[in-house]
Write an enzyme that holds these catalytic residues in place. Structure first.
Site, short mmCIF file in Angstrom:
data_model
loop_
_atom_site.label_atom_id
_atom_site.label_comp_id
_atom_site.label_asym_id
_atom_site.label_seq_id
_atom_site.Cartn_x
_atom_site.Cartn_y
_atom_site.Cartn_z
N SER A 145 83.14 -0.95 8.08
CA SER A 145 82.35 -1.18 6.86
C SER A 145 81.34 -0.06 6.69
CB SER A 145 81.61 -2.52 6.99
OG SER A 145 80.68 -2.64 5.94
N TYR A 180 76.29 -7.23 11.99
CA TYR A 180 77.53 -6.80 11.36
C TYR A 180 77.69 -5.27 11.46
CZ TYR A 180 80.91 -6.49 7.45
OH TYR A 180 82.01 -6.25 6.66
N LYS A 191 80.65 -3.34 13.36
CA LYS A 191 81.57 -2.48 12.60
C LYS A 191 81.57 -1.05 13.12
CE LYS A 191 83.61 -5.21 9.66
NZ LYS A 191 84.97 -5.67 10.01
N1 LIG Z 1 84.81 -7.55 1.05
C1 LIG Z 1 84.22 -6.39 1.29
O1 LIG Z 1 83.69 -5.73 0.37
C2 LIG Z 1 84.19 -5.83 2.68
C3 LIG Z 1 83.42 -4.69 2.92
C4 LIG Z 1 83.44 -4.11 4.17
C5 LIG Z 1 84.21 -4.67 5.17
N2 LIG Z 1 84.94 -5.81 4.93
C6 LIG Z 1 85.74 -6.35 6.02
O2 LIG Z 1 87.04 -6.67 5.57
C7 LIG Z 1 87.53 -7.79 6.32
C8 LIG Z 1 88.00 -8.89 5.38
O3 LIG Z 1 86.88 -9.34 4.65
P1 LIG Z 1 86.97 -10.25 3.33
O4 LIG Z 1 86.01 -9.67 2.37
O5 LIG Z 1 88.38 -10.44 2.93
O6 LIG Z 1 86.33 -11.61 3.88
P2 LIG Z 1 86.77 -13.14 3.67
O7 LIG Z 1 85.60 -13.94 4.12
O8 LIG Z 1 87.28 -13.35 2.29
O9 LIG Z 1 87.98 -13.32 4.67
C9 LIG Z 1 87.81 -13.28 6.07
C10 LIG Z 1 88.79 -14.25 6.70
O10 LIG Z 1 88.63 -14.17 8.13
C11 LIG Z 1 88.79 -15.50 8.62
N3 LIG Z 1 88.16 -15.63 9.94
C12 LIG Z 1 86.85 -15.70 10.22
N4 LIG Z 1 86.66 -15.86 11.53
C13 LIG Z 1 87.89 -15.87 12.11
C14 LIG Z 1 88.34 -16.01 13.43
N5 LIG Z 1 87.48 -16.15 14.46
N6 LIG Z 1 89.68 -15.97 13.67
C15 LIG Z 1 90.56 -15.85 12.65
N7 LIG Z 1 90.18 -15.73 11.36
C16 LIG Z 1 88.85 -15.74 11.10
C17 LIG Z 1 88.12 -16.38 7.58
O11 LIG Z 1 88.56 -17.73 7.69
C18 LIG Z 1 88.54 -15.70 6.28
O12 LIG Z 1 89.71 -16.29 5.73
C19 LIG Z 1 86.40 -8.21 7.25
O13 LIG Z 1 86.58 -7.61 8.52
C20 LIG Z 1 85.19 -7.64 6.58
O14 LIG Z 1 84.13 -7.43 7.48
C21 LIG Z 1 84.94 -6.40 3.71
#
Ligand SMILES: NC(=O)c1ccc[n+]([C@@H]2O[C@H](COP(=O)([O-])OP(=O)(O)OC[C@H]3O[C@@H](n4cnc5c(N)ncnc54)[C@H](O)[C@@H]3O)[C@@H](O)[C@H]2O)c1
Length: 300
Positions: free
Chosen positions: A148, A161, A165
């Site tokens: 991230s 976080y 990351k």
């Molecule tokens: N959305 C963004 O803009 C953004 C930005 C930077 C990084 N990210 C990263 O991208 C990835 C996906 O994020 P997202 O935005 O789709 O989030 P989200 O919350 O929509 O989805 C994350 C999923 O991970 C699952 N999860 C959580 N803990 C878990 C565990 N212990 N075991 C298995 N599953 C688990 C949750 O149930 C959820 O369905 C993450 O690693 C997040 O940090 C997202």
């Protein structure tokens, strides 16, 4: 033939958000997918991973669900075992599962720190470690990890976080070095997408409101083509790198290298550092800014 035809791919946290789009894109590109997520629908109680598996099968793809947590050694091993049991091999781990527990560092509890580090950093290691002996013995395999800009650049209220990351970037670099001799690759993606995770961002001030309006335009499905490419054999020379996707923009990130050097044959005192080294270095200091300051334009 799909870009990842017949590869067996585990996508963690694939019940929703970016991971769900990853799982569907991998399946559409010919992969056999293990859809991992521990969450259940609040009303029906159905595992989110099972709903995504149903969607993939309806579209003619192959997938199985693994309703386990990545945040424990044993359950992470069960997720990899599901790939072996269902499809007989494992070719790619997409470390995508994630949670946030945002809090300014001066108020952050031990539990908030631990929970985030457990899912992101420890979970990515457990999944990596469970697949690594298989990748080593078959002399192939790849990892795609989600990092991230909160870690790469910085963000407010996300010490847990951001640390996790950046830790994942270090993990990816180590995998790339340790496993290159077995033709195993490892890369990171920093995504921007409107998901449940970003829907929790506060939107109280006009600046925050403007940021959230921009984020709403960033579809999670836009990240998937890069993940599919990185898992494919077309990316066989790409390892240890960091990329980003923000709607229709795709980024390649720099990495940390020594920038300036000063040498004194008789060594340094604290006073000499203040008098000589810092004045030479400070012209190159980086501003401490939250990542949003570096992408002020609208990506769509
Ligand atoms: N959305 C963004 O803009 C953004 C930005 C930077 C990084 N990210 C990263 O991208 C990835 C996906 O994020 P997202 O935005 O789709 O989030 P989200 O919350 O929509 O989805 C994350 C999923 O991970 C699952 N999860 C959580 N803990 C878990 C565990 N212990 N075991 C298995 N599953 C688990 C949750 O149930 C959820 O369905 C993450 O690693 C997040 O940090 C997202």
């Amino acid at each position: 033939m799909g870009m990842v035809q017949d590869k067996v791919v585990v996508v963690t946290g694939a019940g929703a958000g970016i991971g769900r789009d990853f799982a569907k894109a991998f399946a559409a590109n010919g992969a056999k997918v293990v859809v991992n997520d521990l969450a259940r629908d609040k009303e029906s109680g159905q595992a989110l991973a099972e709903s995504v598996v149903a969607e993939i099968r309806e579209a003619g793809g192959q997938a199985v669900a693994a309703v386990e947590s990545v945040a424990e050694w044993d359950s992470a091993h069960k997720i990899v075992q599901a790939a072996l049991d269902s499809f007989g091999r494992i070719d790619c781990i997409v470390n995508n599962a994630g949670i946030v527990r945002d809090r300014f560092i001066f108020n952050m509890s031990k539990e908030e720190w631990q929970a985030v580090v457990d899912v992101h950093l420890n979970g990515s290691f457990y999944m990596t470690r469970a697949a690594a002996p298989h990748f080593k013995s078959q002399e192939s395999g790849s990892y795609v990890h989600m990092t991230s800009t909160s870690g790469l650049i910085g963000n407010l209220g996300q010490g847990n976080y951001s640390a996790a990351k950046m830790g994942i970037v270090g993990l990816s670099k180590s995998i790339a070095l340790d496993m290159a001799r077995f033709k195993v690759r490892s890369n990171c993606i920093a995504p921007w997408a409107w998901t449940a995770m970003t829907a929790g961002i506060p939107a109280d001030t006009p600046e925050e409101k403007a940021r959230v309006e921009k984020l709403k335009k960033m579809e999670s499905a836009k990240i998937a083509p890069l993940a599919v490419y990185l898992a494919s054999d077309r990316a066989d020379k790409v390892s240890g790198q960091i990329f980003g996707v923000r709607a229709n923009e795709i980024y390649f990130f720099s990495q940390i290298r020594m920038m300036r050097s000063m040498h004194r044959g008789d060594g340094w005192t604290p006073e000499m550092i203040a008098d000589e080294a810092m004045p030479a270095f400070e012209a190159s200091f980086f501003d401490n800014v939250p990542s949003m300051k570096l992408t002020p334009w609208d990506p769509v």
